[in-house]
Scaffold this motif. Structure first.
Motif, PDB file in Angstrom:
ATOM      1  N   GLN A 147     -55.700   4.801  27.278  1.00 45.29           N
ATOM      2  CA  GLN A 147     -55.094   6.089  26.938  1.00 45.29           C
ATOM      3  C   GLN A 147     -53.958   6.422  27.909  1.00 45.29           C
ATOM      4  OE1 GLN A 147     -59.184   8.172  26.823  1.00 45.29           O
ATOM      5  NE2 GLN A 147     -57.868   9.494  25.568  1.00 45.29           N
TER       6      GLN A 147
ATOM      7  N   ASP B  96     -45.487   6.324  25.816  1.00 45.72           N
ATOM      8  CA  ASP B  96     -44.888   7.371  24.984  1.00 45.72           C
ATOM      9  C   ASP B  96     -43.829   8.152  25.748  1.00 45.72           C
ATOM     10  OD1 ASP B  96     -46.576   6.606  22.957  1.00 45.72           O
ATOM     11  OD2 ASP B  96     -48.018   8.242  23.262  1.00 45.72           O
ATOM     12  N   ALA B  97     -43.960   8.173  27.072  1.00 48.31           N
ATOM     13  CA  ALA B  97     -42.980   8.888  27.909  1.00 48.31           C
ATOM     14  C   ALA B  97     -41.859   7.974  28.378  1.00 48.31           C
ATOM     15  CB  ALA B  97     -43.687   9.510  29.107  1.00 48.31           C
TER      16      ALA B  97
ATOM     17  N   MET C 156     -49.995   7.003  27.158  1.00 53.31           N
ATOM     18  CA  MET C 156     -49.266   8.214  27.548  1.00 53.31           C
ATOM     19  C   MET C 156     -47.985   7.856  28.287  1.00 53.31           C
ATOM     20  SD  MET C 156     -52.319  10.805  28.782  1.00 53.31           S
ATOM     21  CE  MET C 156     -51.206  12.135  29.225  1.00 53.31           C
TER      22      MET C 156
ATOM     23  N   LEU D 121     -47.887  14.158  33.457  1.00 52.10           N
ATOM     24  CA  LEU D 121     -48.167  14.163  32.018  1.00 52.10           C
ATOM     25  C   LEU D 121     -49.526  14.803  31.731  1.00 52.10           C
ATOM     26  CD1 LEU D 121     -46.930  10.560  31.078  1.00 52.10           C
ATOM     27  CD2 LEU D 121     -45.734  12.722  30.693  1.00 52.10           C
ATOM     28  N   VAL D 122     -50.520  14.464  32.548  1.00 48.76           N
ATOM     29  CA  VAL D 122     -51.860  15.030  32.375  1.00 48.76           C
ATOM     30  C   VAL D 122     -51.836  16.533  32.626  1.00 48.76           C
ATOM     31  CG1 VAL D 122     -54.201  15.072  33.319  1.00 48.76           C
ATOM     32  CG2 VAL D 122     -53.071  12.881  32.915  1.00 48.76           C
ATOM     33  N   LYS D 123     -51.117  16.960  33.665  1.00 46.13           N
ATOM     34  CA  LYS D 123     -51.028  18.393  33.971  1.00 46.13           C
ATOM     35  C   LYS D 123     -50.399  19.150  32.810  1.00 46.13           C
ATOM     36  CE  LYS D 123     -51.062  22.070  36.750  1.00 46.13           C
ATOM     37  NZ  LYS D 123     -50.275  22.084  37.989  1.00 46.13           N
ATOM     38  N   ALA D 124     -49.344  18.584  32.250  1.00 45.36           N
ATOM     39  CA  ALA D 124     -48.654  19.250  31.144  1.00 45.36           C
ATOM     40  C   ALA D 124     -49.529  19.332  29.897  1.00 45.36           C
ATOM     41  CB  ALA D 124     -47.357  18.503  30.829  1.00 45.36           C
ATOM     42  N   LYS D 125     -50.320  18.299  29.662  1.00 48.38           N
ATOM     43  CA  LYS D 125     -51.113  18.255  28.430  1.00 48.38           C
ATOM     44  C   LYS D 125     -52.467  18.937  28.564  1.00 48.38           C
ATOM     45  CE  LYS D 125     -52.672  15.040  24.835  1.00 48.38           C
ATOM     46  NZ  LYS D 125     -52.645  13.636  24.345  1.00 48.38           N
ATOM     47  N   TYR D 126     -53.115  18.787  29.736  1.00 48.14           N
ATOM     48  CA  TYR D 126     -54.489  19.271  29.881  1.00 48.14           C
ATOM     49  C   TYR D 126     -54.630  20.408  30.901  1.00 48.14           C
ATOM     50  CZ  TYR D 126     -55.549  14.903  27.425  1.00 48.14           C
ATOM     51  OH  TYR D 126     -55.595  13.870  26.508  1.00 48.14           O
ATOM     52  N   ASP D 127     -53.536  20.774  31.593  1.00 47.32           N
ATOM     53  CA  ASP D 127     -53.534  21.858  32.573  1.00 47.32           C
ATOM     54  C   ASP D 127     -54.560  21.647  33.680  1.00 47.32           C
ATOM     55  OD1 ASP D 127     -52.448  24.199  33.614  1.00 47.32           O
ATOM     56  OD2 ASP D 127     -54.001  25.446  32.690  1.00 47.32           O
TER      57      ASP D 127
END
Length: 549
Positions: free
Chosen positions: A398, A405-406, A402, A427-433
């Motif tokens: 996964q 994709d970026a 990610m 990326l994780v911060k932006a998607k999952y906060d």
């Protein structure tokens, strides 16, 4: 001073008059000139008499002077435990405006002193992360001129014993942690003087970074190498006092959580006969007539304890890595928080427990060390760590997707570079906060030899890393507990099974399935506080270029 600038005496004026009664042309002086000379002689005589009288009076005063502050100030004799008075000494942390009028006795460092006018001297006294203002004010009864002079001569960072009355300051003292009270000093003794000039001031070492960015900044920036070269002084700053109390808190919370989960604390050897992780990143030491190594990890001995039916173990101890890595997050010696645990059915039992443990640590730091966190934030501003009650878990494929994709070009089984780790964190911060997450199912080829292969997906393993703000702070996995597979994987990593025979043999008598991990203490603190360099969270850091102090 030239003769012309000297004050004329009676004798010199008289001599001058004798010499100039006749002018240069041997003609008698006028009455006006003689009168002027007479006045000068009289003036000089009166001045001479006045100075003589003042000298006599000063000598008399000094001969009869009684210092009414004698015994209330001075340098104390060397403390060799001569006596024990058992008199209560205060902690600055316990002082506040509700105690005005009380007499207090405390020992502290002189953060700074500031004479004001001819009758006042202000002090800032410090104990660890706490500070309070003190004032020496000359008066007719308690504080003499001699005591005030002594007070103004005390060097910064000297340790003093202070006694005085708590009074309300004229206005809140913003520069100290105690804002609503100050000490009106009645007694002041130096316990241990600061003898040498400081390599830098504590004020400069404590300034918020933003102050150096101002156009009109006139301050001296204290560089990290200078701080580390003079670490004893640097550690006195309130910020560093806070950092290492927080570090202590991480250890305490780590221990608390695991003890509640029925773990046993162990202490494994740090001198070992073979590299615990394999590879060349070990420090070799001469051991009598053979060679030994400084332990890269308690890994092998943790697992041996599981084989010995301890079931759940943890350790807080130094770890040594001979890696020539001069980065912001690598050291050759660091403190490892290690744990190992037998599980019932699946290694995710261990991974989930570790996730809960970190949430317990983060919650505990925010609840118990809010004052220390705020102190660090004043000098190194940062956004509080964001984390979820149930820790987010992503699988390695996964994460790779990610990144792809970026726009990152990355293969399925490539290891994460430092740059890609950080990018993934964003990326994780932006998607999952969340700043904190788990990455599971790493490629087998990038993990140590004792890592259990994933039975359902070729090329992957039952292993995981934990991340804070896009940087890895823990690596762990299910361990191989079957001897023949362990030997096979060791050979695949170019490790001769004979060199780790005692470790392999431990699994020959039955071993439960188990998993665990190793956490870098300094890295956790660095990333929780976001201070940017692991050397700021290491007490006396060791890296390829630093062995002192």
């Amino acid at each position: 001073m030239t003769d012309q600038a000297q004050t004329p005496t009676v004798e010199s004026v008289s001599e001058s008059m004798e010499n100039i009664v006749l002018g240069e042309d041997d003609q008698p002086l006028s009455k006006k000139a003689l009168k002027k000379l007479e006045k000068e002689r009289e003036k000089a005589r009166r001045k001479q008499e006045r100075e003589a009288r003042e000298a006599e009076e000063r000598a008399a005063r000094e001969a009869n002077y009684v210092d009414y502050s004698a015994g209330s100030y001075g340098q104390l004799p060397l403390n060799q435990s001569q006596e024990r008075t058992n008199r209560c000494r205060e902690k600055i942390a316990d002082i506040n405006g509700s105690r005005l009028g009380e007499t207090v006795l405390l020992r502290a460092r002189v953060q700074l002193s500031r004479p004001t006018g001819s009758r006042l001297c202000f002090f800032s006294f410090r104990q660890r992360t706490e500070s309070i203002q003190g004032v020496v004010a000359q008066d007719k009864d308690t504080v003499s001129k001699a005591m005030l002079k002594f007070a103004t001569g005390i060097q910064a960072e000297s340790i003093v014993l202070v006694e005085g009355v708590l009074v309300a300051p004229v206005e809140p003292v913003k520069s100290c942690t105690v804002h609503d009270a100050e000490i009106s000093i009645k007694k002041l003794f130096v316990v241990s003087p600061s003898l040498d000039r400081l390599p830098f001031t504590l004020e400069d070492a404590s300034r918020p970074e933003e102050e150096y960015e101002k156009e009109d900044a006139q301050f001296s920036r204290v560089t990290l190498p200078t701080r580390l070269d003079n670490r004893v002084i640097d550690l006195r700053t309130i910020t560093n006092q806070a950092i290492f109390r927080i570090q202590s808190g991480v250890c305490q919370l780590f221990r608390e959580f695991l003890l509640k989960q029925d773990f046993v604390e162990i202490h494994s050897p740090k001198i070992i006969g073979a590299a615990s992780e394999g590879g060349a990143n070990v420090f070799a030491v001469k051991y009598f007539k053979t060679n030994a190594y400084l332990s890269q990890s308690p890994q092998l001995h943790k697992q041996m304890c599981i084989c010995a039916d301890f079931e759940r173990v943890f350790e807080i101890a130094p770890v040594f890595r001979a890696e020539d890595s001069n980065t912001h997050r690598h050291m050759t010696e660091y403190v490892g928080l290690d744990l190992e645990m037998a599980f019932e059915e699946h290694y995710h039992e261990v991974m989930d427990l570790i996730g809960k443990m970190f949430v317990y640590i983060f919650d505990g730091l925010n609840q118990r060390y809010s004052k220390e966190i705020a102190a660090v934030c004043r000098q190194y501003p940062f956004e509080p760590l964001k984390y979820l009650p149930e820790t987010l878990t992503l699988e390695y494929p996964q994460a790779v997707q990610m990144l792809r994709d970026a726009g990152v070009d990355m293969g399925d089984f490539d290891d994460l570079s430092t740059e890609n780790e950080r990018f993934l964190g964003k990326l994780v911060k932006a998607k999952y906060d969340t700043d904190f997450y788990i990455l599971d199912k790493f490629p087998l080829c990038v993990r140590p030899f004792y890592t259990m292969p994933d039975p359902s997906r070729d090329g992957y393993s039952n292993s995981y890393d934990f991340f804070i703000r896009g940087e890895e702070i823990m690596s762990g996995a299910q361990r191989i507990h079957e001897p023949s597979l362990l030997q096979e994987r060791a050979r695949a990593h170019d490790i001769n099974p004979a060199t780790i025979a005692p470790y392999v043999d431990a699994f020959k008598y039955g071993a439960p399935p188990h998993a665990g991990g190793g956490i870098g203490l300094e890295r956790v603190v660095m990333l929780f506080l976001n201070v940017g360099n692991i050397r700021r969270t290491s007490l006396f850091p060791r890296d390829p270029k630093r062995l002192e102090p």
